[in-house]
Structure formats: structure tokens, C-alpha cells
Scaffold this active site. Sequence first.
Site, PDB file in Angstrom:
ATOM      1  N   HIS A   6       0.672  -1.145   0.027  1.00 23.95           N
ATOM      2  CA  HIS A   6      -0.170   0.208  -0.162  1.00 23.95           C
ATOM      3  C   HIS A   6       0.761   1.222   0.135  1.00 23.95           C
ATOM      4  O   HIS A   6       0.238   2.474  -0.200  1.00 23.95           O
ATOM      5  CB  HIS A   6      -0.789   0.010   1.191  1.00 23.95           C
ATOM      6  CG  HIS A   6      -0.406   0.470   2.490  1.00 23.95           C
ATOM      7  ND1 HIS A   6       0.360  -0.697   3.263  1.00 23.95           N
ATOM      8  CD2 HIS A   6       0.027   1.532   3.235  1.00 23.95           C
ATOM      9  CE1 HIS A   6       0.970  -0.126   4.335  1.00 23.95           C
ATOM     10  NE2 HIS A   6       0.579   1.132   4.356  1.00 23.95           N
TER      11      HIS A   6
HETATM   12  C1  UD1 Z   1      -2.286   5.195   6.139  1.00 24.56           C
HETATM   13  C2  UD1 Z   1      -0.692   5.467   6.734  1.00 24.56           C
HETATM   14  C3  UD1 Z   1      -0.037   4.519   6.806  1.00 24.56           C
HETATM   15  C4  UD1 Z   1      -0.444   3.273   7.099  1.00 24.56           C
HETATM   16  C5  UD1 Z   1      -1.724   2.922   6.454  1.00 24.56           C
HETATM   17  C6  UD1 Z   1      -2.290   1.756   6.932  1.00 24.56           C
HETATM   18  C7  UD1 Z   1      -0.496   8.107   6.440  1.00 24.56           C
HETATM   19  C8  UD1 Z   1       0.316   9.055   5.725  1.00 24.56           C
HETATM   20  N1  UD1 Z   1      -0.383   6.614   5.981  1.00 24.56           N
HETATM   21  O1  UD1 Z   1      -2.047   5.033   4.523  1.00 24.56           O
HETATM   22  O2  UD1 Z   1       1.212   4.910   7.391  1.00 24.56           O
HETATM   23  O3  UD1 Z   1       0.601   2.110   7.125  1.00 24.56           O
HETATM   24  O4  UD1 Z   1      -2.593   3.861   6.722  1.00 24.56           O
HETATM   25  O5  UD1 Z   1      -3.667   1.338   6.135  1.00 24.56           O
HETATM   26  O6  UD1 Z   1      -1.305   8.371   7.296  1.00 24.56           O
HETATM   27  N2  UD1 Z   1      -9.550   4.434   1.539  1.00 24.56           N
HETATM   28  C9  UD1 Z   1     -10.372   3.827   1.444  1.00 24.56           C
HETATM   29  N3  UD1 Z   1     -11.292   3.430   2.706  1.00 24.56           N
HETATM   30  C10 UD1 Z   1     -10.626   3.771   3.941  1.00 24.56           C
HETATM   31  C11 UD1 Z   1      -9.275   4.505   4.062  1.00 24.56           C
HETATM   32  C12 UD1 Z   1      -8.679   4.794   2.751  1.00 24.56           C
HETATM   33  O7  UD1 Z   1     -10.945   3.772   0.416  1.00 24.56           O
HETATM   34  O8  UD1 Z   1     -11.155   3.374   5.010  1.00 24.56           O
HETATM   35  C13 UD1 Z   1      -8.651   4.696   0.276  1.00 24.56           C
HETATM   36  C14 UD1 Z   1      -8.899   6.246  -0.043  1.00 24.56           C
HETATM   37  O9  UD1 Z   1      -8.973   6.317  -1.648  1.00 24.56           O
HETATM   38  C15 UD1 Z   1      -7.543   6.929   0.227  1.00 24.56           C
HETATM   39  C16 UD1 Z   1      -6.555   5.556   0.123  1.00 24.56           C
HETATM   40  O10 UD1 Z   1      -7.235   4.609   0.476  1.00 24.56           O
HETATM   41  O11 UD1 Z   1      -7.222   8.080  -0.859  1.00 24.56           O
HETATM   42  C17 UD1 Z   1      -5.388   6.045   1.239  1.00 24.56           C
HETATM   43  O12 UD1 Z   1      -5.645   6.400   2.349  1.00 24.56           O
HETATM   44  P1  UD1 Z   1      -4.814   7.084   3.489  1.00 24.56           P
HETATM   45  O13 UD1 Z   1      -5.630   7.042   4.699  1.00 24.56           O
HETATM   46  O14 UD1 Z   1      -4.769   8.569   2.888  1.00 24.56           O
HETATM   47  O15 UD1 Z   1      -3.531   6.616   3.450  1.00 24.56           O
HETATM   48  P2  UD1 Z   1      -3.071   4.857   3.604  1.00 24.56           P
HETATM   49  O16 UD1 Z   1      -2.440   4.658   2.085  1.00 24.56           O
HETATM   50  O17 UD1 Z   1      -4.184   4.093   3.981  1.00 24.56           O
END
Ligand code: UD1
Length: 386
Positions: free
Chosen positions: A213
Amino acid sequence: MLENLTEIKVTLVVGARPQFVKSAPIIGEIVANHKRIRLEIIHTGQHYDPEMSAIFFRELRIGRPSRNLHVGSGSHASQTANIMLRMEEQLMKTRPDLLIVPGDANTTLGAALAAAKLGIPVAHVEAGLRAGDMSMPEEINRKLTDHCSSMLFAPTRTAVANLRKEGLHGPFLTGDTMVDALYKILPVVQDRAAAIVKRFGLDNQEYVVATLHRPSNVDDPERLRSILHALAKIGKRVRIVFVVHPRTRSRVAMLGKRATSDSVGITLLPPQGYIETLALLSRARCLLTDSGGMQKEAFVLHIPCVTVRSTTEWPETLVGGANRLVPEPKKLSRIVLEKAYDDAWRKTLSQLRNPFGDGRASARIVQIILRSDWRRSAQSSAKTPA
Ligand code: UD1
């Protein structure tokens, strides 16, 4: 000494999936043993899908957060800024004595900054981790959070040394709360592993678990395509169970159908709960990942790990080759297959000492919070020499 005070108001902030795991044992310890601490849990809403959030509260038996700030997804600046704004509003209303932030997510930094600027002492759980790579959003988050915290709870000796190198004196070596969580849930995992593996149609099958991820791996289409190609190559020799994070799901979708069409040996799964993930991992031949926490979980469970990165914030996992950093997609299939089937070497893995603590990190953290004079250290800043 604060031991004599009647009540301490503590706010713990979570928002992203690994933070639920890191916090659960601290919450459990406070609720069971420390009535003098009035604990409020705030969920920023960074992760919001049920399989990224609600399932962890159920499986880890954590009480529901008293407030969800619903910040949701966005660019790093907008997500962090929204967390700061909404946390500031909350903190101005509730004025806790101490704010606890675990890990290195945007939630960690946003909440820590909001509190520090209001003069509310911040305690950072999992302080001092460094991968030496400032292109990772997590590295920025962990460094800045450490530098605006009043109490630093470091999981390992390496983390303590990292903090001292940056002039941050007085960190507490506590062990890792993720190991507390893992040890606590392990009997349940062992009990249910066979049934879970069967549910995914993997009974009597050898398999490798894969998770990806990190933006550095999944946001660049060419790199993602090369990693998927490597997975397909491994899948021709041993089944791959690819647990797909939402970020990765959307990036793979952008590549179009062809990206996964030749993946005969790959089982794609949506994000799994904590128990399911550990159960799958505990029976795997090898883990291929870019997660921080899973490198460590594999180490503790004696599962060989290949990390698709050039650096790690958990260098202790590299001991004895238990974890191998392989940033080049072209090398992945050879190394994963080597690791997965070197049975003699796998045996030595089980003899490696666990450097991440004894499962009592949360108890130590809570004791330190009750005993230390963090209010004074907050005023004189975390940089005050010990
Ligand atoms: C975040 C953390 C990372 C951790 C990871 C675990 C930061 C910078 N990164 O990364 O350190 O290892 O979480 O999962 O905070 N999304 C969904 N549903 C959700 C959450 C996210 O669809 O419930 C999608 C969205 O399109 C979003 C993308 O996932 O844009 C990324 O989510 P985000 O929270 O920005 O960062 P992670 O890559 O999950």
C-alpha cells in the site's frame, strides 16, 4: 508527582488502521487497572471503511470512540490540515491533561501539532522509529511528532538511540505495544487459524501472503505493473494470497483489467480484520509486504519476510535474514521462492530473540504516565536534557 492528583484527563487519538492495534492494549490497560485516568478516545476518521476501521474495534474489544471527526481521504496537506482544525476545536472544548498519539500516520502528526500549539502535552507511542527516508510520508510524520512531543515512548533500543541522535533526551524504552496486542490475541488466532484458512479455500495449500500500500510502490503505474508482474510469476509456483488495501485497489483499477488478468495463482482478498490477517500470516510460507507493522508481526511469528522497499523503520527484523529488503521488482520472485522453501533456514528463524518487548509495553507506558511529571517537561520542551 502526579500520583497524588485525583484524576488525569487523557485523550487518545486514532484514525488509521495500524493505530487501532497499537492503541488497543493501552486502552485495555487503562480501563482495567487505572480508574484515576479519565480516557477519551477520538477517531479522526482517516480510515472509514468498515473493514479498515470498525472490525478492529470489535476484534480488539476497544470501546467505541466518543467522537469521530470524519476527516476522510484527501491529499496529505488537506487530510493533515483537516485533522489539525478538527482536533483543535475538540481540544479547546475538552482541554485534556495529556494527548496520546500512536504511530506515524497523518492522524498522528495532525493531532500532535494541534495539541502542542495549544500547550497540551503530547505523548508519542512508537517514538524514535527512523527509516532514513524522508520521501516517505510516515518518516516526516514520525520525526515531526517526536519533536513536538513531551513524552517519547520508544519501542526498541534502536529507537531510543535515534531520538538521542536528534537531541531528544529522556525517551522511555517501553517495548512495542503492537507486540502486546499480538501476544494477547495469539491464542484466539491459533484457535481459529485452521477454520479461517479453510474459509479462504487455502486448507492443505501452501501459500505466500502479499500486502502492498506504500505510495512509493502503488502510486507509480510502471512500478505497480512490475510488482504485479512479479506476483504473477510467483503465483505460477506457489499460491499468492494478495490482501488488497483500498489505495492499491484504486491504483490497480486505473491500470485496467489486463494488470491482473494473467494472475491464475493469485487469490485476491479485500482488507481483512486483525485476527484473519494474523491467521493467514501464521500459516504462510512467506510474507511479501511493504507494511511496517507486518514486517514485525512476521518476525514474531517466525515467518520469513520480503519487504518491497529499500529501507525499514524496523531494522531489528533484518537480523539473520528474517526480513530481506528487495526494492527491485525483478528480483522478487527469485528471493520470495528461495525464502519460502529454505526449510533448514526457517528453523533458525524460530530461535531468534524477539527484540520488540515482552508484551508489557502498555503497562509500562501507563505507569510512566501516572508517575512522571510530564506537565513540567511539556513547559520546558522535549529537548530538555535528561
Ligand atoms: C495510512 C498511513 C500509513 C499506514 C496505512 C495503513 C499516512 C500518511 N499513511 O496510509 O502509514 O500504514 O494507513 O493502512 O497516514 N481509503 C478507502 N477507505 C478507507 C481508507 C482509505 O477507500 O477506509 C482509500 C482512499 O482512496 C484513500 C486511500 O485509501 O485516498 C489512502 O488512504 P490514506 O489514509 O490516505 O493512506 P493509507 O495509504 O491508508
